[in-house]
Design a protein around this motif. Structure first.
Motif, PDB file in Angstrom:
ATOM      1  N   VAL A 295      -2.951 -14.584 -14.533  1.00  0.00           N
ATOM      2  CA  VAL A 295      -3.020 -15.313 -15.861  1.00  0.00           C
ATOM      3  C   VAL A 295      -2.403 -14.605 -17.195  1.00  0.00           C
ATOM      4  CG1 VAL A 295      -4.422 -17.338 -15.060  1.00  0.00           C
ATOM      5  CG2 VAL A 295      -5.571 -15.061 -16.041  1.00  0.00           C
ATOM      6  N   GLU A 296      -1.908 -13.453 -16.866  1.00  0.00           N
ATOM      7  CA  GLU A 296      -1.470 -12.421 -17.735  1.00  0.00           C
ATOM      8  C   GLU A 296      -2.751 -11.959 -18.900  1.00  0.00           C
ATOM      9  OE1 GLU A 296       1.969 -13.600 -19.589  1.00  0.00           O
ATOM     10  OE2 GLU A 296       2.750 -14.891 -17.849  1.00  0.00           O
ATOM     11  N   LYS A 297      -3.968 -11.653 -18.207  1.00  0.00           N
ATOM     12  CA  LYS A 297      -4.906 -11.226 -19.367  1.00  0.00           C
ATOM     13  C   LYS A 297      -5.243  -9.796 -18.901  1.00  0.00           C
ATOM     14  CE  LYS A 297      -7.314 -15.565 -20.336  1.00  0.00           C
ATOM     15  NZ  LYS A 297      -7.614 -15.828 -21.714  1.00  0.00           N
ATOM     16  N   TYR A 298      -4.623  -9.221 -17.942  1.00  0.00           N
ATOM     17  CA  TYR A 298      -4.704  -7.830 -17.512  1.00  0.00           C
ATOM     18  C   TYR A 298      -3.351  -7.331 -17.136  1.00  0.00           C
ATOM     19  CZ  TYR A 298      -6.273  -3.697 -14.928  1.00  0.00           C
ATOM     20  OH  TYR A 298      -6.434  -2.688 -14.457  1.00  0.00           O
ATOM     21  N   THR A 299      -2.932  -6.067 -17.595  1.00  0.00           N
ATOM     22  CA  THR A 299      -1.778  -5.630 -16.814  1.00  0.00           C
ATOM     23  C   THR A 299      -1.907  -4.522 -15.990  1.00  0.00           C
ATOM     24  OG1 THR A 299      -0.806  -5.881 -19.093  1.00  0.00           O
ATOM     25  CG2 THR A 299       0.278  -4.154 -17.688  1.00  0.00           C
ATOM     26  N   ALA A 300      -1.565  -4.822 -14.670  1.00  0.00           N
ATOM     27  CA  ALA A 300      -1.859  -3.780 -13.549  1.00  0.00           C
ATOM     28  C   ALA A 300      -1.333  -2.495 -13.776  1.00  0.00           C
ATOM     29  CB  ALA A 300      -1.082  -4.507 -12.547  1.00  0.00           C
ATOM     30  N   SER A 301      -2.120  -1.382 -13.533  1.00  0.00           N
ATOM     31  CA  SER A 301      -1.740  -0.110 -13.618  1.00  0.00           C
ATOM     32  C   SER A 301      -0.553   0.303 -12.743  1.00  0.00           C
ATOM     33  CB  SER A 301      -2.895   0.618 -13.281  1.00  0.00           C
ATOM     34  OG  SER A 301      -3.020   0.780 -11.688  1.00  0.00           O
ATOM     35  N   LEU A 302       0.167   1.239 -13.021  1.00  0.00           N
ATOM     36  CA  LEU A 302       1.302   1.697 -11.999  1.00  0.00           C
ATOM     37  C   LEU A 302       0.911   1.772 -10.508  1.00  0.00           C
ATOM     38  CD1 LEU A 302       4.141   2.257 -11.706  1.00  0.00           C
ATOM     39  CD2 LEU A 302       3.819   4.734 -12.430  1.00  0.00           C
ATOM     40  N   VAL A 303      -0.365   2.363 -10.306  1.00  0.00           N
ATOM     41  CA  VAL A 303      -0.800   2.416  -9.022  1.00  0.00           C
ATOM     42  C   VAL A 303      -1.005   1.035  -8.593  1.00  0.00           C
ATOM     43  CG1 VAL A 303      -2.865   3.458  -7.476  1.00  0.00           C
ATOM     44  CG2 VAL A 303      -1.628   4.846  -9.444  1.00  0.00           C
ATOM     45  N   LEU A 304      -1.846  -0.050  -9.230  1.00  0.00           N
ATOM     46  CA  LEU A 304      -2.036  -1.209  -8.710  1.00  0.00           C
ATOM     47  C   LEU A 304      -0.877  -1.758  -8.399  1.00  0.00           C
ATOM     48  CD1 LEU A 304      -4.000  -3.203  -7.596  1.00  0.00           C
ATOM     49  CD2 LEU A 304      -4.327  -3.863 -10.007  1.00  0.00           C
ATOM     50  N   ALA A 305       0.109  -1.771  -9.267  1.00  0.00           N
ATOM     51  CA  ALA A 305       1.521  -2.533  -9.238  1.00  0.00           C
ATOM     52  C   ALA A 305       2.123  -2.111  -7.989  1.00  0.00           C
ATOM     53  CB  ALA A 305       2.322  -2.318 -10.348  1.00  0.00           C
ATOM     54  N   TYR A 306       1.942  -0.750  -7.547  1.00  0.00           N
ATOM     55  CA  TYR A 306       2.776  -0.121  -6.473  1.00  0.00           C
ATOM     56  C   TYR A 306       2.039  -0.655  -5.345  1.00  0.00           C
ATOM     57  CZ  TYR A 306       4.246   3.374  -2.992  1.00  0.00           C
ATOM     58  OH  TYR A 306       4.774   4.029  -2.010  1.00  0.00           O
ATOM     59  N   LYS A 307       0.821  -0.718  -5.262  1.00  0.00           N
ATOM     60  CA  LYS A 307       0.021  -1.329  -4.154  1.00  0.00           C
ATOM     61  C   LYS A 307       0.292  -2.700  -3.688  1.00  0.00           C
ATOM     62  CE  LYS A 307      -4.057   1.912  -4.358  1.00  0.00           C
ATOM     63  NZ  LYS A 307      -5.690   1.998  -4.485  1.00  0.00           N
ATOM     64  N   ILE A 308       0.514  -3.353  -4.834  1.00  0.00           N
ATOM     65  CA  ILE A 308       0.890  -4.872  -4.510  1.00  0.00           C
ATOM     66  C   ILE A 308       1.968  -4.908  -3.793  1.00  0.00           C
ATOM     67  CG2 ILE A 308       1.419  -7.095  -5.713  1.00  0.00           C
ATOM     68  CD1 ILE A 308      -1.037  -6.242  -7.834  1.00  0.00           C
TER      69      ILE A 308
ATOM     70  N   ARG B 167       3.785  -2.674  -2.189  1.00  0.00           N
ATOM     71  CA  ARG B 167       3.963  -2.263  -1.114  1.00  0.00           C
ATOM     72  C   ARG B 167       3.185  -3.315   0.097  1.00  0.00           C
ATOM     73  NH1 ARG B 167       4.760   3.183   0.562  1.00  0.00           N
ATOM     74  NH2 ARG B 167       4.172   2.290   2.732  1.00  0.00           N
ATOM     75  N   TYR B 168       2.120  -4.135  -0.245  1.00  0.00           N
ATOM     76  CA  TYR B 168       1.566  -5.241   0.228  1.00  0.00           C
ATOM     77  C   TYR B 168       2.589  -6.219   0.501  1.00  0.00           C
ATOM     78  CZ  TYR B 168      -1.593  -8.971   1.686  1.00  0.00           C
ATOM     79  OH  TYR B 168      -2.035  -9.959   2.444  1.00  0.00           O
ATOM     80  N   PHE B 169       3.525  -6.633  -0.437  1.00  0.00           N
ATOM     81  CA  PHE B 169       4.502  -7.584  -0.237  1.00  0.00           C
ATOM     82  C   PHE B 169       5.830  -7.079   0.458  1.00  0.00           C
ATOM     83  CE2 PHE B 169       1.524  -9.843  -3.381  1.00  0.00           C
ATOM     84  CZ  PHE B 169       1.328 -10.896  -2.436  1.00  0.00           C
ATOM     85  N   ASP B 170       5.772  -5.821   0.758  1.00  0.00           N
ATOM     86  CA  ASP B 170       7.037  -5.162   0.688  1.00  0.00           C
ATOM     87  C   ASP B 170       8.345  -5.649  -0.102  1.00  0.00           C
ATOM     88  OD1 ASP B 170       8.327  -3.489   2.782  1.00  0.00           O
ATOM     89  OD2 ASP B 170       9.216  -5.292   4.043  1.00  0.00           O
ATOM     90  N   MET B 171       7.868  -5.291  -1.324  1.00  0.00           N
ATOM     91  CA  MET B 171       8.935  -5.309  -2.159  1.00  0.00           C
ATOM     92  C   MET B 171       8.899  -4.396  -3.252  1.00  0.00           C
ATOM     93  SD  MET B 171       8.129  -9.755  -2.843  1.00  0.00           S
ATOM     94  CE  MET B 171       9.606  -9.947  -3.664  1.00  0.00           C
TER      95      MET B 171
END
Length: 67
Positions: A35-48, A50-54
């Motif tokens: 809902v765009e209330k929080y911006t993912a950290s670079l580490v979390l964005a990377y994990k997400i 990788r999870y979706f293989d994208m």
């Protein structure tokens, strides 16, 4: 920063909790990113990504981020 997380979750039929557990955060964190209330950290964005293989850029829209 916009993301395609909700869309990808629905396509793959996974819950916010399942994604959160897989990437090591709370369901509330996933909700906040969607809902765009929080911006993912670079580490979390990377994990997400990788999870979706994208690539991160395929999931997150950085066009509104100031440098």
């Amino acid at each position: 920063m916009k993301s395609k997380i909700a869309e990808l979750r629905k396509q793959r039929k996974i819950s916010q909790q399942e994604l959160a557990t897989a990437v090591g955060v709370t369901r509330q964190t996933i909700t906040s990113i969607e809902v765009e209330k929080y911006t993912a950290s670079l580490v979390l964005a990377y994990k997400i990504a990788r999870y979706f293989d994208m690539a991160i850029e395929e999931i997150f829209d950085f066009s509104d981020v100031e440098v």
